[in-house]
Design an enzyme around this catalytic site. Sequence first.
Site, short mmCIF file in Angstrom:
data_model
loop_
_atom_site.label_atom_id
_atom_site.label_comp_id
_atom_site.label_asym_id
_atom_site.label_seq_id
_atom_site.Cartn_x
_atom_site.Cartn_y
_atom_site.Cartn_z
N ASP A 184 1.13 -2.98 -1.77
CA ASP A 184 0.39 -1.94 -0.88
C ASP A 184 -0.62 -2.41 -0.64
O ASP A 184 -1.38 -2.56 -2.22
CB ASP A 184 1.29 -0.99 -0.36
N SER A 185 -1.31 -2.10 0.08
CA SER A 185 -3.25 -1.66 0.12
C SER A 185 -3.67 -0.96 -1.44
O SER A 185 -4.36 -0.47 -2.17
CB SER A 185 -4.46 -1.77 0.28
N TYR A 242 -7.56 -2.27 3.81
CA TYR A 242 -6.87 -3.63 4.02
C TYR A 242 -7.31 -3.22 5.53
O TYR A 242 -7.69 -4.12 6.71
CB TYR A 242 -5.34 -4.16 4.08
N GLY A 243 -7.17 -2.43 6.39
CA GLY A 243 -7.26 -2.07 7.92
C GLY A 243 -8.49 -2.55 8.70
O GLY A 243 -8.75 -3.75 9.65
N CYS A 294 3.43 -2.82 3.85
CA CYS A 294 1.66 -2.44 4.39
C CYS A 294 1.87 -2.87 5.82
O CYS A 294 2.09 -4.36 6.38
CB CYS A 294 1.03 -2.99 3.17
N ASN A 295 1.30 -2.59 6.62
CA ASN A 295 1.56 -1.99 8.35
C ASN A 295 0.73 -3.93 9.12
O ASN A 295 0.96 -4.97 9.31
CB ASN A 295 0.85 -1.84 9.24
N GLU A 332 -5.35 9.05 0.73
CA GLU A 332 -5.61 7.93 -0.89
C GLU A 332 -6.90 9.18 -1.69
O GLU A 332 -6.76 9.28 -2.54
CB GLU A 332 -7.00 7.00 -0.68
N CYS A 353 1.91 3.10 9.93
CA CYS A 353 1.04 2.45 8.49
C CYS A 353 2.05 3.58 7.43
O CYS A 353 2.13 5.28 7.75
CB CYS A 353 -0.40 3.32 8.12
N THR A 354 2.11 2.91 6.49
CA THR A 354 3.02 3.61 5.16
C THR A 354 2.08 4.65 4.59
O THR A 354 3.15 5.25 3.77
CB THR A 354 3.75 2.19 4.38
N HIS A 355 0.89 4.90 4.39
CA HIS A 355 0.30 5.91 4.25
C HIS A 355 0.58 7.21 5.12
O HIS A 355 0.60 8.49 4.46
CB HIS A 355 -1.05 6.36 4.27
N1 DGL Z 1 -0.19 1.42 4.47
C1 DGL Z 1 -1.56 0.07 4.93
C2 DGL Z 1 -0.92 -0.09 5.65
O1 DGL Z 1 0.87 0.62 6.25
C3 DGL Z 1 -2.70 0.11 5.11
C4 DGL Z 1 -3.53 1.35 4.72
C5 DGL Z 1 -4.75 0.11 4.00
O2 DGL Z 1 -5.76 0.08 5.49
O3 DGL Z 1 -5.34 -0.27 3.41
O4 DGL Z 1 -0.88 -0.24 7.13
#
Ligand code: DGL
Length: 274
Positions: free
Chosen positions: A19-20, A51-52, A82-83, A161, A193-195
């Site tokens: 994941d990011s 990453y988004g 990570c989506n 985060e 999003c996994t967050h």
């Molecule tokens: N956890 C990541 C996801 O599922 C994204 C977070 C990011 O933007 O880095 O998309």
Amino acid sequence: MTVTDEQLINAHKAIGVIDSGVGGLTVVSEISRRLPHESIIYFGDTARMPYGPRPNEEVRRFVFEIIDFLKHQEIKLIVIACNSATAAGLSYYQRLCEQPVVGVIEPGVRAALQHSHNRRIGVIGTAGTIGSGEYEKALQKNDGSLHIASKACPLFVLLVENNLVDTPEAQKVAEEYLEPLVGEGVDTLILGCTHYPLMTGLIQGVMGSSVQLINSAEEIVTEVDDILINSGLKNPLNSNSSRYRFFVSGDPRPFEEVGFKLLQREIKAYQVRL
Ligand code: DGL
């Protein structure tokens, strides 16, 4: 099924989770609950998150670098937890690896289709994930008559985060993002999003208790389990033998703090420069 010597050797290897940042820990938490015999090697690209907002090519390049790092560890399967990274190029990563590579979008879609009664489904995610249209495509492929309401929620990842989920500001941000989806009458909301499972209480509060939240972290573990069983890769040993190793590209400390909260145990993360 007859298990070969090679399968037995591979079964003892770890599951790689990417994941990011801390979001993929929601997948780790689910793996530890449902597949306690499995070892995990986790990489959180905290120095380069989020990453988004990044272009797909850049996200793919980052993920390739992490896969390269994981290839030097003993891994048997990779979870793109990570989506945004899944949307940016799951099929690219699958071509690059000899191990199975699974992403988070399809499992979440399957669960949403099972849960929705009124066929009105909401999807929230990063700008990259929502902009890619991958959730809409996957949902529509299964049922062209669905009403889909999508919304990018770029600030959610930063709230998680930076440990700001329980603040009045977070409540305001959540209302702003989610009230339009309440207005769309969705009965199911994919946390794309996994967050986001780390802010379930806040999201559920705004959406209302009748809306079913789909945690893609939970759904992906069912898929991981199926693949391990079908390929004879499930670790047959007892849970005492499972080992978790965590690597991050940025400062390990904030990562360890969230990890402690989520996994209810001390974790040690090592910084790696890619
Ligand atoms: N956890 C990541 C996801 O599922 C994204 C977070 C990011 O933007 O880095 O998309």
